[in-house]
Design a protein around this motif. Structure first.
Motif, PDB file in Angstrom:
ATOM      1  N   THR A 176       0.902  -1.449  -0.020  1.00 20.38           N
ATOM      2  CA  THR A 176      -0.084   0.075   0.033  1.00 20.38           C
ATOM      3  C   THR A 176       0.949   1.237  -0.131  1.00 20.38           C
ATOM      4  N   GLU A 177       2.180   1.102   0.026  1.00 17.30           N
ATOM      5  CA  GLU A 177       2.910   2.488   0.154  1.00 17.30           C
ATOM      6  C   GLU A 177       4.380   1.857  -0.288  1.00 17.30           C
ATOM      7  N   LEU A 178       5.157   2.885  -1.321  1.00 10.59           N
ATOM      8  CA  LEU A 178       6.368   2.693  -1.677  1.00 10.59           C
ATOM      9  C   LEU A 178       7.137   3.633  -1.344  1.00 10.59           C
ATOM     10  N   MET A 179       8.428   3.444  -1.258  1.00 10.56           N
ATOM     11  CA  MET A 179       9.391   4.644  -1.055  1.00 10.56           C
ATOM     12  C   MET A 179      10.745   4.191  -1.771  1.00 10.56           C
ATOM     13  N   GLY A 180      11.222   5.511  -2.051  1.00  7.02           N
ATOM     14  CA  GLY A 180      12.503   5.363  -2.758  1.00  7.02           C
ATOM     15  C   GLY A 180      12.476   5.383  -4.275  1.00  7.02           C
ATOM     16  N   GLN A 181      13.521   5.426  -4.958  1.00  6.54           N
ATOM     17  CA  GLN A 181      13.403   5.582  -6.327  1.00  6.54           C
ATOM     18  C   GLN A 181      14.405   4.392  -7.249  1.00  6.54           C
ATOM     19  N   GLY A 182      14.473   3.164  -6.647  1.00  7.58           N
ATOM     20  CA  GLY A 182      15.116   2.330  -7.192  1.00  7.58           C
ATOM     21  C   GLY A 182      14.667   1.317  -8.276  1.00  7.58           C
ATOM     22  N   VAL A 183      14.461   2.217  -9.253  1.00  2.16           N
ATOM     23  CA  VAL A 183      13.763   1.535 -10.553  1.00  2.16           C
ATOM     24  C   VAL A 183      14.752   1.803 -12.031  1.00  2.16           C
ATOM     25  N   ASN A 184      15.325   0.911 -12.421  1.00  2.00           N
ATOM     26  CA  ASN A 184      16.139   1.270 -13.537  1.00  2.00           C
ATOM     27  C   ASN A 184      15.624   0.730 -14.982  1.00  2.00           C
ATOM     28  N   GLY A 197      15.463  -2.496 -16.466  1.00  2.00           N
ATOM     29  CA  GLY A 197      14.426  -3.230 -15.743  1.00  2.00           C
ATOM     30  C   GLY A 197      14.419  -3.506 -14.436  1.00  2.00           C
ATOM     31  N   ASP A 198      15.526  -3.340 -13.650  1.00  2.00           N
ATOM     32  CA  ASP A 198      15.817  -3.475 -12.349  1.00  2.00           C
ATOM     33  C   ASP A 198      14.926  -2.870 -11.357  1.00  2.00           C
ATOM     34  N   TYR A 199      14.365  -3.518 -10.333  1.00  5.03           N
ATOM     35  CA  TYR A 199      13.188  -2.855  -9.685  1.00  5.03           C
ATOM     36  C   TYR A 199      13.408  -3.189  -8.153  1.00  5.03           C
ATOM     37  N   SER A 200      13.537  -2.096  -7.383  1.00  2.64           N
ATOM     38  CA  SER A 200      13.915  -2.449  -5.945  1.00  2.64           C
ATOM     39  C   SER A 200      13.462  -1.003  -5.073  1.00  2.64           C
ATOM     40  N   ARG A 201      12.221  -1.218  -4.239  1.00  2.00           N
ATOM     41  CA  ARG A 201      11.521  -0.350  -3.503  1.00  2.00           C
ATOM     42  C   ARG A 201      11.482  -0.598  -2.182  1.00  2.00           C
ATOM     43  N   GLY A 202      11.594   0.268  -1.350  1.00  2.00           N
ATOM     44  CA  GLY A 202      11.355   0.298   0.125  1.00  2.00           C
ATOM     45  C   GLY A 202       9.632   0.259   0.075  1.00  2.00           C
ATOM     46  N   ALA A 203       9.085  -0.449   0.871  1.00  2.00           N
ATOM     47  CA  ALA A 203       7.625  -0.992   0.893  1.00  2.00           C
ATOM     48  C   ALA A 203       6.983  -1.141   2.240  1.00  2.00           C
ATOM     49  N   ALA A 204       5.649  -0.882   2.267  1.00  2.00           N
ATOM     50  CA  ALA A 204       4.911  -1.108   3.366  1.00  2.00           C
ATOM     51  C   ALA A 204       3.547  -1.700   3.034  1.00  2.00           C
ATOM     52  N   GLY A 205       2.798  -2.340   3.907  1.00  2.00           N
ATOM     53  CA  GLY A 205       1.609  -2.976   3.542  1.00  2.00           C
ATOM     54  C   GLY A 205       1.006  -3.857   4.499  1.00  2.00           C
ATOM     55  N   PHE A 206       0.450  -4.940   4.072  1.00  2.00           N
ATOM     56  CA  PHE A 206      -0.292  -5.880   4.737  1.00  2.00           C
ATOM     57  C   PHE A 206       0.065  -7.444   4.484  1.00  2.00           C
ATOM     58  N   TRP A 207       0.094  -8.137   5.501  1.00  2.00           N
ATOM     59  CA  TRP A 207       0.465  -9.669   5.144  1.00  2.00           C
ATOM     60  C   TRP A 207      -1.001 -10.519   4.937  1.00  2.00           C
ATOM     61  N   VAL A 208      -0.985 -11.158   4.252  1.00  2.00           N
ATOM     62  CA  VAL A 208      -2.418 -11.760   3.651  1.00  2.00           C
ATOM     63  C   VAL A 208      -1.883 -13.356   3.692  1.00  2.00           C
ATOM     64  N   GLU A 209      -3.046 -14.009   4.642  1.00  2.00           N
ATOM     65  CA  GLU A 209      -3.047 -15.479   4.314  1.00  2.00           C
ATOM     66  C   GLU A 209      -4.827 -15.930   4.157  1.00  2.00           C
ATOM     67  N   ASN A 210      -4.512 -16.736   3.329  1.00  2.00           N
ATOM     68  CA  ASN A 210      -6.000 -17.383   3.021  1.00  2.00           C
ATOM     69  C   ASN A 210      -7.143 -16.317   2.599  1.00  2.00           C
ATOM     70  N   GLY A 211      -6.371 -15.426   1.825  1.00  2.00           N
ATOM     71  CA  GLY A 211      -7.200 -14.088   1.378  1.00  2.00           C
ATOM     72  C   GLY A 211      -7.599 -13.215   2.327  1.00  2.00           C
TER      73      GLY A 211
END
Length: 449
Positions: free
Chosen positions: A373-381, A385-399
Motif C-alpha cells: 500500500t506504500e512505496l518508498m525510494g526511487q530504485g527503478v532502472n 528493468g531492475d526494480y527495488s523499492r522500500g515498501a509497507a502494506g499488509f500480510w495476507v493469508e487465506n485471502g
C-alpha cells in the motif's frame, strides 16, 4: 458554471490566441522557416491548516509563453513570464538568435500538418469553483477534526489542504493551427498521525477532480485518513522470502508508469529502455490489456491535442499482453522513421482492463502473500528493468489481511513483473492519467529480517 465565467475564460483564450498569432508572424518576419508557440495561465486559491490553525493562504496567478523557432533545421527556444507585447517580441528575437548557434538536425521542426488537430472537440474540462478563503479554511478544519475525533490513537495532524485552480492553454504553429481550451483542477487532502504503544504511523486521504462536486466531503476525507492510519499501527517486519504481491490500486499506476517511460520515443532512440525492439511482442501476461481514451469528458488526463498540436486519438497500448504502440513525439518519430502518436507532453487516460472483482476478490485469488500500500525510494532502472523499492502494506493469508507490515524492500525485474501479472482488480483508481485497479504479481523477492 455561470455564463459570466464562461464568457470571461473564452474571451481570455481569444486574447491569448491573438498574442500567439502575433508571435508566430513576428518569427516569420525575422527569418524563421517555421515556428510554434504555447501559452498557458493558471489562477487559483490554495489553503492549508494544521491542528485547526491556518498554515497558509495563497492566491496565485501565473502565466508563461514558450516559443520554438526553426531556421532550416536549426532550432532555438526561449520563454517568458512577462506577457507584454514588448516582452513577447523580445523572446522571439532571442529564440531566433539562439537558432543561429545550434546544430543542424534534420529531425527538428513542427509537427506534420496532416497530424494536427485543427478543430478540437470540447471535452468539458472547465468547471470553476467559487471557493472563498473562509470556506476553504472551514473545510480543512472539518477534515482534520473529523480524523482527530475518530479514535484516541489519532494524536496529531500533519495538516489538511485544499486548492482550486482554473486556467487555459493555447498552442499555435506556422501550419495555421491556433487552438486553445480552458480547464480546472480541484484537490483536497489531509494527513494524520496515530500512536499505539511506542509505535507511530501516519497516512493520508486525498481527492482530485475537474469538478469540485466530485471531491470527497471533509467528513469522509477525515474518516478515510484516520482509518488508513489506524490500520498501520502494530506493523511488523517480515522475514526474507519470495511471495506473490498485490500492488493496491492507488500505487499500481506506478507500475504502468514505468511502462510509459520504457516505450517513450526518447528512451527508445537513445537505446536506454529495457523494452527496446518490443513492438508487437509479448511484454505482459496475456490477461493484461490497456486502452488509451484521450477524449473522456471531464477526465484529468483528457486533451484534444498534445503539446505539439497533434490530434489525440483512441489507441490500444497493450492487447492481450502484446505491445501495440510506442509513445512518440514528432522529433522521436523522425529519429525512428515512424509517425508521431500524439504523446508530446504525456499520456491521455490509460484504462487498464480488470480481470477480477474488487480488491477482496484479488486477495482471495492470491491466497497468501503481500498487499503493498506504500512505496518508498526511487530504485527503478528503466534501462535494465531492475526494480527495488522500500515498501509497507499488509500480510495476507487465506485471502484475509492478517497484520500490517513495514520496513521491508520488494525487488524484481520489470520484465518478469509484467509477465508475472496474474490478476487486475475492478477497484479502479481514477485520480490520475492511468486508471487501474489493484495488480497481482505472481512472485517477488521480499527483503526483511
Amino acid at each position: 458554471m455561470n455564463q459570466a465565467n464562461q464568457q470571461s475564460i473564452y474571451s481570455q483564450i481569444d486574447e491569448v490566441k491573438n498574442a500567439v498569432s502575433d508571435v508566430l508572424s513576428y518569427a516569420k518576419s525575422l527569418g524563421a522557416t517555421s515556428a510554434e508557440a504555447a501559452m498557458s495561465s493558471t489562477s487559483g486559491l490554495s489553503v492549508s491548516t494544521r491542528m485547526g490553525e491556518v498554515d497558509t493562504i495563497e492566491f496565485n496567478q501565473d502565466g508563461s509563453l514558450g516559443v520554438s523557432v526553426y531556421v532550416g533545421n536549426h532550432k532555438g527556444s526561449a520563454s517568458t513570464a512577462d506577457l507584454s507585447p514588448k516582452a513577447l517580441r523580445s523572446v522571439v528575437e532571442k529564440a531566433v538568435d539562439i537558432a543561429k548557434f545550434t546544430s543542424d538536425d534534420p529531425c527538428n521542426g513542427v509537427a506534420d500538418k496532416q497530424l494536427l488537430e485543427m478543430s478540437p472537440p470540447d471535452l468539458d474540462l472547465y468547471h470553476p469553483w467559487s471557493l472563498t478563503p473562509d470556506a476553504a479554511i472551514s473545510l480543512c478544519q472539518e477534515a482534520e477534526n473529523t480524523a482527530l475525533d475518530a479514535d484516541p490513537r489519532i494524536i496529531n495532524s500533519d495538516g489538511a489542504s485544499i486548492s482550486s485552480h482554473e486556467g487555459l492553454r493555447v498552442y499555435g504553429n506556422s501550419h495555421g493551427l491556433i487552438a486553445g481550451f480552458p480547464r480546472t483542477r480541484h484537490s483536497f487532502s489531509t494527513m494524520v498521525i496515530g500512536k499505539e504503544d511506542e509505535q507511530m504511523q501516519r497516512d493520508s486521504a486525498f481527492a482530485v477532480s475537474r469538478l469540485s462536486t466530485e471531491l470527497k466531503s471533509a467528513k469522509d476525507l477525515g474518516i478515510e485518513a484516520a482509518s488508513a492510519t489506524l490500520a498501520k499501527l502494530g506493523s511488523r517486519k517480515l522475514s526474507t522470502r519470495k511471495t506473490p504481491v498485490i500492488f493496491r490500486a492507488d500505487i499500481a499506476s506506478g507500475l504502468f508508469g514505468h511502462l510509459v517511460s520504457a516505450i517513450g520515443g526518447g528512451a527508445l532512440y537513445r537505446k536506454s529502455s529495457f523494452l527496446l525492439d518490443s513492438l508487437g511482442t509479448q511484454v505482459f501476461n496475456p490477461c493484461v490489456s490497456i486502452e488509451e481514451r484521450p477524449h473522456m469528458l471531464q477526465a484529468l488526463a483528457s486533451s484534444p491535442f498534445d503539446s505539439e498540436g497533434v490530434k489525440t486519438a483512441d489507441r490500444t497500448i497493450i492487447d492481450s499482453g502484446e505491445l501495440q504502440t510506442y509513445l512518440l513525439t514528432s522529433y522521436s518519430a523522425r529519429k525512428m522513421n515512424m509517425v508521431s502518436t500524439g504523446h508530446a507532453g504525456g499520456i491521455h487516460n490509460w484504462l487498464v482492463n480488470p480481470t477480477e472483482g474488487d480488491l477482496d476478490a484479488l486477495l482471495r485469488k492470491m491466497g497468501t502473500g503481500l498487499l503493498v500500500t506504500e512505496l518508498m525510494g526511487q530504485g527503478v532502472n528503466t534501462v535494465t528493468g531492475d526494480y527495488s523499492r522500500g515498501a509497507a502494506g499488509f500480510w495476507v493469508e487465506n485471502g484475509q489481511i492478517q497484520f500490517p507490515v513495514s520496513e521491508i524492500t520488494i525487488a524484481g525485474n520489470l520484465k518478469d513483473m509484467f509477465l508475472g501479472v496474474e490478476g487486475l482488480g475492478a477497484d479502479i483508481e481514477k485520480r490520475g492519467a492511468i486508471q487501474t485497479g489493484s495488480v497481482l504479481i505472481n512472485n517477488m523477492q521480499i527483503a526483511g529480517n
